[in-house]
Scaffold this motif. Structure first.
Motif, PDB file in Angstrom:
ATOM      1  N   ILE A  31       0.854  -1.194   0.000  1.00 35.83           N
ATOM      2  CA  ILE A  31       0.000   0.000   0.000  1.00 35.83           C
ATOM      3  C   ILE A  31       0.887   1.239   0.000  1.00 35.83           C
ATOM      4  O   ILE A  31       1.758   1.388   0.863  1.00 35.83           O
ATOM      5  CB  ILE A  31      -0.919   0.058   1.248  1.00 35.83           C
ATOM      6  CG1 ILE A  31      -1.815  -1.179   1.309  1.00 35.83           C
ATOM      7  CG2 ILE A  31      -1.776   1.335   1.216  1.00 35.83           C
ATOM      8  CD1 ILE A  31      -2.728  -1.225   2.527  1.00 35.83           C
ATOM      9  N   PHE A  32       0.674   2.107  -0.987  1.00 38.89           N
ATOM     10  CA  PHE A  32       1.358   3.397  -1.024  1.00 38.89           C
ATOM     11  C   PHE A  32       0.323   4.475  -0.751  1.00 38.89           C
ATOM     12  O   PHE A  32      -0.755   4.477  -1.346  1.00 38.89           O
ATOM     13  CB  PHE A  32       2.014   3.620  -2.391  1.00 38.89           C
ATOM     14  CG  PHE A  32       3.009   2.556  -2.731  1.00 38.89           C
ATOM     15  CD1 PHE A  32       4.275   2.549  -2.148  1.00 38.89           C
ATOM     16  CD2 PHE A  32       2.682   1.527  -3.614  1.00 38.89           C
ATOM     17  CE1 PHE A  32       5.183   1.539  -2.444  1.00 38.89           C
ATOM     18  CE2 PHE A  32       3.588   0.521  -3.911  1.00 38.89           C
ATOM     19  CZ  PHE A  32       4.849   0.531  -3.329  1.00 38.89           C
ATOM     20  N   GLU A  33       0.694   5.394   0.158  1.00 40.64           N
ATOM     21  CA  GLU A  33      -0.243   6.441   0.585  1.00 40.64           C
ATOM     22  C   GLU A  33       0.374   7.795   0.251  1.00 40.64           C
ATOM     23  O   GLU A  33       1.526   8.059   0.614  1.00 40.64           O
ATOM     24  CB  GLU A  33      -0.455   6.300   2.100  1.00 40.64           C
ATOM     25  CG  GLU A  33      -1.461   7.249   2.695  1.00 40.64           C
ATOM     26  CD  GLU A  33      -1.506   7.115   4.221  1.00 40.64           C
ATOM     27  OE1 GLU A  33      -2.526   6.654   4.745  1.00 40.64           O
ATOM     28  OE2 GLU A  33      -0.501   7.482   4.877  1.00 40.64           O
ATOM     29  N   GLU A  34      -0.397   8.638  -0.433  1.00 47.04           N
ATOM     30  CA  GLU A  34       0.084   9.982  -0.774  1.00 47.04           C
ATOM     31  C   GLU A  34      -0.678  11.000   0.066  1.00 47.04           C
ATOM     32  O   GLU A  34      -1.909  11.012   0.050  1.00 47.04           O
ATOM     33  CB  GLU A  34      -0.158  10.259  -2.262  1.00 47.04           C
ATOM     34  CG  GLU A  34       0.422  11.591  -2.724  1.00 47.04           C
ATOM     35  CD  GLU A  34      -0.135  12.051  -4.069  1.00 47.04           C
ATOM     36  OE1 GLU A  34       0.654  12.362  -4.962  1.00 47.04           O
ATOM     37  OE2 GLU A  34      -1.383  12.106  -4.217  1.00 47.04           O
ATOM     38  N   ASN A  35       0.058  11.861   0.781  1.00 48.07           N
ATOM     39  CA  ASN A  35      -0.636  12.878   1.579  1.00 48.07           C
ATOM     40  C   ASN A  35      -0.942  14.111   0.726  1.00 48.07           C
ATOM     41  O   ASN A  35      -0.566  14.176  -0.453  1.00 48.07           O
ATOM     42  CB  ASN A  35       0.134  13.214   2.864  1.00 48.07           C
ATOM     43  CG  ASN A  35       1.425  13.981   2.596  1.00 48.07           C
ATOM     44  OD1 ASN A  35       1.630  14.512   1.498  1.00 48.07           O
ATOM     45  ND2 ASN A  35       2.294  14.037   3.589  1.00 48.07           N
ATOM     46  N   ALA A  36      -1.599  15.100   1.349  1.00 47.01           N
ATOM     47  CA  ALA A  36      -2.087  16.260   0.598  1.00 47.01           C
ATOM     48  C   ALA A  36      -0.946  17.071  -0.010  1.00 47.01           C
ATOM     49  O   ALA A  36      -1.131  17.771  -1.009  1.00 47.01           O
ATOM     50  CB  ALA A  36      -2.937  17.138   1.500  1.00 47.01           C
ATOM     51  N   SER A  37       0.272  16.962   0.569  1.00 49.32           N
ATOM     52  CA  SER A  37       1.381  17.715  -0.038  1.00 49.32           C
ATOM     53  C   SER A  37       2.215  16.862  -0.995  1.00 49.32           C
ATOM     54  O   SER A  37       3.316  17.238  -1.388  1.00 49.32           O
ATOM     55  CB  SER A  37       2.247  18.366   1.043  1.00 49.32           C
ATOM     56  OG  SER A  37       2.344  17.574   2.179  1.00 49.32           O
ATOM     57  N   GLY A  38       1.693  15.710  -1.374  1.00 50.48           N
ATOM     58  CA  GLY A  38       2.338  14.920  -2.414  1.00 50.48           C
ATOM     59  C   GLY A  38       3.430  13.984  -1.927  1.00 50.48           C
ATOM     60  O   GLY A  38       4.130  13.370  -2.729  1.00 50.48           O
ATOM     61  N   GLN A  39       3.599  13.857  -0.593  1.00 49.63           N
ATOM     62  CA  GLN A  39       4.597  12.905  -0.081  1.00 49.63           C
ATOM     63  C   GLN A  39       4.003  11.494  -0.092  1.00 49.63           C
ATOM     64  O   GLN A  39       2.832  11.316   0.264  1.00 49.63           O
ATOM     65  CB  GLN A  39       4.999  13.265   1.342  1.00 49.63           C
ATOM     66  CG  GLN A  39       5.947  14.437   1.392  1.00 49.63           C
ATOM     67  CD  GLN A  39       6.082  14.969   2.812  1.00 49.63           C
ATOM     68  OE1 GLN A  39       5.099  15.070   3.541  1.00 49.63           O
ATOM     69  NE2 GLN A  39       7.304  15.299   3.181  1.00 49.63           N
ATOM     70  N   VAL A  40       4.830  10.531  -0.474  1.00 51.10           N
ATOM     71  CA  VAL A  40       4.348   9.153  -0.582  1.00 51.10           C
ATOM     72  C   VAL A  40       5.078   8.267   0.420  1.00 51.10           C
ATOM     73  O   VAL A  40       6.306   8.328   0.538  1.00 51.10           O
ATOM     74  CB  VAL A  40       4.548   8.626  -2.020  1.00 51.10           C
ATOM     75  CG1 VAL A  40       4.215   7.145  -2.114  1.00 51.10           C
ATOM     76  CG2 VAL A  40       3.703   9.423  -3.009  1.00 51.10           C
ATOM     77  N   GLU A  41       4.314   7.468   1.147  1.00 51.93           N
ATOM     78  CA  GLU A  41       4.895   6.496   2.071  1.00 51.93           C
ATOM     79  C   GLU A  41       4.303   5.128   1.782  1.00 51.93           C
ATOM     80  O   GLU A  41       3.173   5.016   1.346  1.00 51.93           O
ATOM     81  CB  GLU A  41       4.576   6.862   3.534  1.00 51.93           C
ATOM     82  CG  GLU A  41       5.304   8.092   4.055  1.00 51.93           C
ATOM     83  CD  GLU A  41       6.831   7.994   3.976  1.00 51.93           C
ATOM     84  OE1 GLU A  41       7.375   6.870   4.053  1.00 51.93           O
ATOM     85  OE2 GLU A  41       7.470   9.057   3.813  1.00 51.93           O
ATOM     86  N   ARG A  42       5.112   4.095   2.075  1.00 51.09           N
ATOM     87  CA  ARG A  42       4.581   2.740   2.014  1.00 51.09           C
ATOM     88  C   ARG A  42       4.066   2.399   3.404  1.00 51.09           C
ATOM     89  O   ARG A  42       4.799   2.563   4.387  1.00 51.09           O
ATOM     90  CB  ARG A  42       5.703   1.794   1.600  1.00 51.09           C
ATOM     91  CG  ARG A  42       5.188   0.433   1.309  1.00 51.09           C
ATOM     92  CD  ARG A  42       6.289  -0.497   0.854  1.00 51.09           C
ATOM     93  NE  ARG A  42       5.862  -1.837   1.177  1.00 51.09           N
ATOM     94  CZ  ARG A  42       6.627  -2.895   1.121  1.00 51.09           C
ATOM     95  NH1 ARG A  42       7.879  -2.781   0.757  1.00 51.09           N
ATOM     96  NH2 ARG A  42       6.150  -4.079   1.422  1.00 51.09           N
ATOM     97  N   VAL A  43       2.820   1.983   3.505  1.00 49.84           N
ATOM     98  CA  VAL A  43       2.258   1.641   4.817  1.00 49.84           C
ATOM     99  C   VAL A  43       1.992   0.136   4.857  1.00 49.84           C
ATOM    100  O   VAL A  43       1.853  -0.496   3.801  1.00 49.84           O
ATOM    101  CB  VAL A  43       0.964   2.450   5.110  1.00 49.84           C
ATOM    102  CG1 VAL A  43       1.259   3.938   5.175  1.00 49.84           C
ATOM    103  CG2 VAL A  43      -0.129   2.181   4.083  1.00 49.84           C
ATOM    104  N   PRO A  44       1.944  -0.486   6.066  1.00 52.42           N
ATOM    105  CA  PRO A  44       1.750  -1.937   6.126  1.00 52.42           C
ATOM    106  C   PRO A  44       0.494  -2.375   5.363  1.00 52.42           C
ATOM    107  O   PRO A  44      -0.550  -1.728   5.461  1.00 52.42           O
ATOM    108  CB  PRO A  44       1.609  -2.215   7.624  1.00 52.42           C
ATOM    109  CG  PRO A  44       2.326  -1.080   8.273  1.00 52.42           C
ATOM    110  CD  PRO A  44       2.106   0.109   7.392  1.00 52.42           C
ATOM    111  N   ALA A  45       0.627  -3.466   4.626  1.00 53.42           N
ATOM    112  CA  ALA A  45      -0.442  -3.852   3.686  1.00 53.42           C
ATOM    113  C   ALA A  45      -1.502  -4.744   4.311  1.00 53.42           C
ATOM    114  O   ALA A  45      -2.246  -5.405   3.607  1.00 53.42           O
ATOM    115  CB  ALA A  45       0.184  -4.534   2.469  1.00 53.42           C
TER     116      ALA A  45
END
Ligand code: ZN
Length: 242
Positions: free
Chosen positions: A155-169
């Motif tokens: 799972i990749f999550e993009e926040n409102a300022s465009g930063q992307v993190e991989r979160v546990p799936a």
């Protein structure tokens, strides 16, 4: 709405039969299949007959197109190529036409569904890490995009300022302000070190995604691979989950 999302079935009938039982016990509105129904294992027609009957949204993958000679296979390894040629000889005319009719990505119910990357889905790019994830967010307009192809749940999550993190799936609350690129893993040939097939459950009412896994009699799948003269490597990797 509750969606059950499967991908990369790869002609593995025993995994699909087990999933089918689980599906019947899980309340849901739609079943989505993100492609690579065929290739690798020994029951391509049975898988396609089931998908045609049971799935509401269906996408074609690279192995599906390869099986009807619709995409380049020069990058396939020797095992994939052997399975591809074997599959080509097995497919019924009806199933060949069915594969030919499927899109490689679509937007339905305001969700993007794709086999490979949302960027140039017909080129079958892989999304392996958060950098690939970040590159792909500009290439879909919906809050969520679901993919398969790597056989690894992510799972990749993009926040409102465009930063992307991989979160546990495993389980993920979908935040209103964030966007998501989610790989549901593989039903027919998991490659994240866990041989148990995976599938996704998306509940848009609860704004929640969860990944489910289950055991199945993979020794039967292995037997059929060997009986049909498919490479032993393809049987071994089912146990290894690689
Ligand atoms: Zn695949």
């Amino acid at each position: 709405m509750v969606y059950l999302i499967i991908s990369d079935l790869h002609s593995n009938l025993e995994a699909l039969e087990k999933f089918s039982e689980i599906k019947d016990s899980l309340p849901h509105d739609k079943l989505v299949c993100l492609g690579d129904m065929v290739g690798y294992c020994a029951n391509p027609n049975e898988i396609l007959n089931w998908v045609r009957k049971n799935a509401d949204i269906v996408i074609a993958g690279n192995h599906d197109h390869a099986a009807i000679d619709k995409t380049d296979t020069s990058y396939f390894n020797a095992y994939a190529l052997k399975a591809c040629h074997w599959t080509r000889d097995q497919l019924t005319k009806t199933n060949q036409r069915y594969l030919d009719s499927l899109p490689v990505s679509t937007v339905e119910d305001d969700i993007t569904w794709s086999h490979s990357s949302p960027f140039e889905p017909e080129e079958w790019h892989y999304v392996n890490n958060k950098y690939d994830g970040k590159d792909n967010f500009p290439h879909f307009d919906t809050q969520c995009c679901f993919i398969g192809h790597t056989h690894q749940p992510q799972i990749f999550e993009e926040n409102a300022s465009g930063q992307v993190e991989r979160v546990p799936a495993i389980q993920c609350k979908l935040k209103k302000t964030h966007r998501y690129l989610i790989n549901v893993g593989s039903l027919g040939q998991p490659r994240d070190g866990n041989p148990n097939p995976s599938f996704g459950v998306l509940d848009t009412g609860k704004k929640q995604f969860s990944l489910k896994r289950f055991e199945y009699p993979l020794d039967k799948t292995q037997e059929k691979i060997l009986e049909n003269g498919l490479p032993e490597f393809l049987a071994q990797r089912l146990v290894d989950g690689q």
